[in-house]
Design a protein around this motif. Structure first.
Motif, PDB file in Angstrom:
ATOM      1  N   LEU A 128       0.825  -1.205   0.000  1.00 10.56           N
ATOM      2  CA  LEU A 128       0.000   0.000   0.000  1.00 10.56           C
ATOM      3  C   LEU A 128       0.860   1.256   0.000  1.00 10.56           C
ATOM      4  N   LEU A 129       1.849   1.308   0.880  1.00  9.76           N
ATOM      5  CA  LEU A 129       2.690   2.495   0.980  1.00  9.76           C
ATOM      6  C   LEU A 129       3.601   2.647  -0.223  1.00  9.76           C
ATOM      7  N   ARG A 130       3.924   1.553  -0.878  1.00 11.27           N
ATOM      8  CA  ARG A 130       4.807   1.630  -2.045  1.00 11.27           C
ATOM      9  C   ARG A 130       4.082   2.129  -3.284  1.00 11.27           C
ATOM     10  N   VAL A 131       2.818   1.724  -3.467  1.00 13.44           N
ATOM     11  CA  VAL A 131       2.121   2.106  -4.697  1.00 13.44           C
ATOM     12  C   VAL A 131       1.460   3.475  -4.583  1.00 13.44           C
ATOM     13  N   ALA A 132       1.198   3.939  -3.376  1.00 17.40           N
ATOM     14  CA  ALA A 132       0.515   5.225  -3.218  1.00 17.40           C
ATOM     15  C   ALA A 132       1.515   6.359  -3.383  1.00 17.40           C
ATOM     16  N   PRO A 133       1.200   7.366  -4.197  1.00 15.26           N
ATOM     17  CA  PRO A 133       2.089   8.520  -4.318  1.00 15.26           C
ATOM     18  C   PRO A 133       2.125   9.294  -3.009  1.00 15.26           C
ATOM     19  N   PRO A 134       3.210  10.008  -2.726  1.00 19.63           N
ATOM     20  CA  PRO A 134       3.326  10.712  -1.457  1.00 19.63           C
ATOM     21  C   PRO A 134       2.152  11.645  -1.160  1.00 19.63           C
TER      22      PRO A 134
END
Length: 408
Positions: free
Chosen positions: A124-130
């Motif tokens: 989740l944290l890897r695919v979501a843009p900042p």
């Protein structure tokens, strides 16, 4: 994967939220049946408690290994394997013919649960843009909350028919969730910002994971860990163990009032999640974390006051709102620190919540026995207060075109 439009999230976030809903729904179905099924083996209350806690304990002790597996084999493989392990052990637990076997299968299920949770959050944290990490975390948490609200009601009814039936149903839910993961989480996407260009934050997204010792030197990561410890302490620990006893013994009300308080808190959290993610992304991680920690600390401080049913319900609602922020801001901070494959950095973050869930009920229960409910709630408020202090100690955020950033 197509680029994000304004306000949209990667498809994978929605898929993970659906999987979270199915998992939480199934867990809610089986939760009421666990103590009833354990009792059928003729064991005492302590053994029943062991059947409940074995899952959480082995989930905690195996989370770090789950992070290592994520770094080595990737999120999708570990996520699917974790779901299948929980499915197999849960279904087998429903067929168990003796208590030791049932206990061993519950413990093995905790290992699979850790694999699923760490890999899902890492993905989740890897695919979501900042610029959308807060909203991604809120969407994922929303799946758990909705499933958690719907599951226990159905589970209680099914357990009345047969205490084995919920185990088989939960196993089926997990197989469905695993199939969804295999079918819809195939590619390795790169986070993109709403304008359509790849986002580069800190380490290269295709580089190796951030070393845990590097993360532990960051004040940002420590603040996220302490906040998650407090969430686990209250949301998954004290709220489920101490609150029902407080309502019946201190307030002199029925168990139904305890259920009403928990429901009020869950509904407030669900409503808060509609906005908390956007606040984390637009207002900033630090102010959102400070607000959430402040409300959480104040909500438990209310229970230190003389017992009153109104104060209890307000406390549950306020903590639900706080939990919506504390479910988004710390996770977004971890994603900012380790935007590549999270692995052990995410695992330790998850372990902080699990540690709170294990330690909270034990310490609060002991304080209640030797002192009072008010002392136990004061200690719980102090734990949340430490989270507030670490949030206040964070450096001011530097605003950029794509997201807020913080130095360590």
């Amino acid at each position: 994967m197509r680029f994000l439009g304004r306000g949209e999230l990667p498809r994978e976030v929605g898929v993970l939220a659906v999987i979270a809903f199915v998992v939480a729904l199934g867990f809610g179905v089986v939760a009421p049946a666990i103590p009833l099924f354990a009792r059928d083996f003729g064991v005492g209350t302590t053994a029943v408690g062991l059947a409940v806690s074995a899952f959480a304990f082995f989930r905690f002790v195996s989370a770090f290994s789950g992070g290592t597996l994520v770094e080595r084999f990737g999120e999708r493989l570990v996520l699917t394997a974790g779901l299948l392990i929980v499915a197999l052990t849960t279904g087998a637990a429903g067929l168990a013919g003796n208590f030791p076997l049932f206990l061993a299968l519950r413990a093995a299920g905790g290992v699979g649960s850790a694999m699923f949770t760490v890999s899902a959050l890492s993905l989740l944290l890897r695919v979501a843009p900042p610029s959308h990490r807060g909203r991604a975390a809120a969407t994922w948490q929303g799946g758990f909350i909705l499933g958690g609200i719907a599951g226990p009601a159905a589970g209680g009814l099914l357990a009345e028919l047969s205490p084995r039936l919920p185990f088989f149903l939960y196993a089926g839910f997990l197989v469905v969730a695993g199939a969804v993961a295999v079918a819809m989480l195939r590619t390795a996407p790169t986070a993109v910002d709403p304008g359509g260009s790849p986002v580069q934050t800190g380490p290269d997204l295709d580089a190796g994971p951030v070393a845990l010792r590097t993360a532990l030197r960051s004040r940002v990561y420590i603040a996220a860990l302490v906040a998650n410890l407090g969430v686990g302490w209250v949301l998954f620990g004290v709220r489920n163990s101490l609150v029902p006893l407080y309502v019946t013994e201190e307030l002199g009300r029925t168990v139904a009032w305890a259920g009403a308080g928990l429901l009020v808190g869950s509904l407030a959290q669900a409503v808060g999640l509609l906005r908390s993610g956007r606040l984390v992304d637009t207002w900033g991680r630090r102010p959102s974390l400070i607000l959430g920690s402040s409300i959480a600390t104040g909500s438990l401080a209310l229970l230190v006051l003389p017992p009153a049913i109104g104060a209890f319900l307000v406390s549950m609602a306020l903590f639900g709102l706080a939990a919506s922020l504390l479910g988004s801001a710390p996770a977004a901070l971890v994603g900012d620190i380790s935007p590549a494959r999270g692995g052990r950095v995410v695992a330790v973050f998850q372990m902080a919540a699990d540690l709170g869930a294990v330690a909270g009920p034990l310490i609060a229960g002991w304080l209640t026995d030797v002192a009072s409910y008010q002392v136990a709630f004061a200690a719980t408020a102090a734990v949340l207060g430490v989270g507030l202090l670490t949030a206040l100690a964070l450096p001011p955020e530097k605003r950029s075109a794509s997201r807020p950033t913080q130095s360590s």
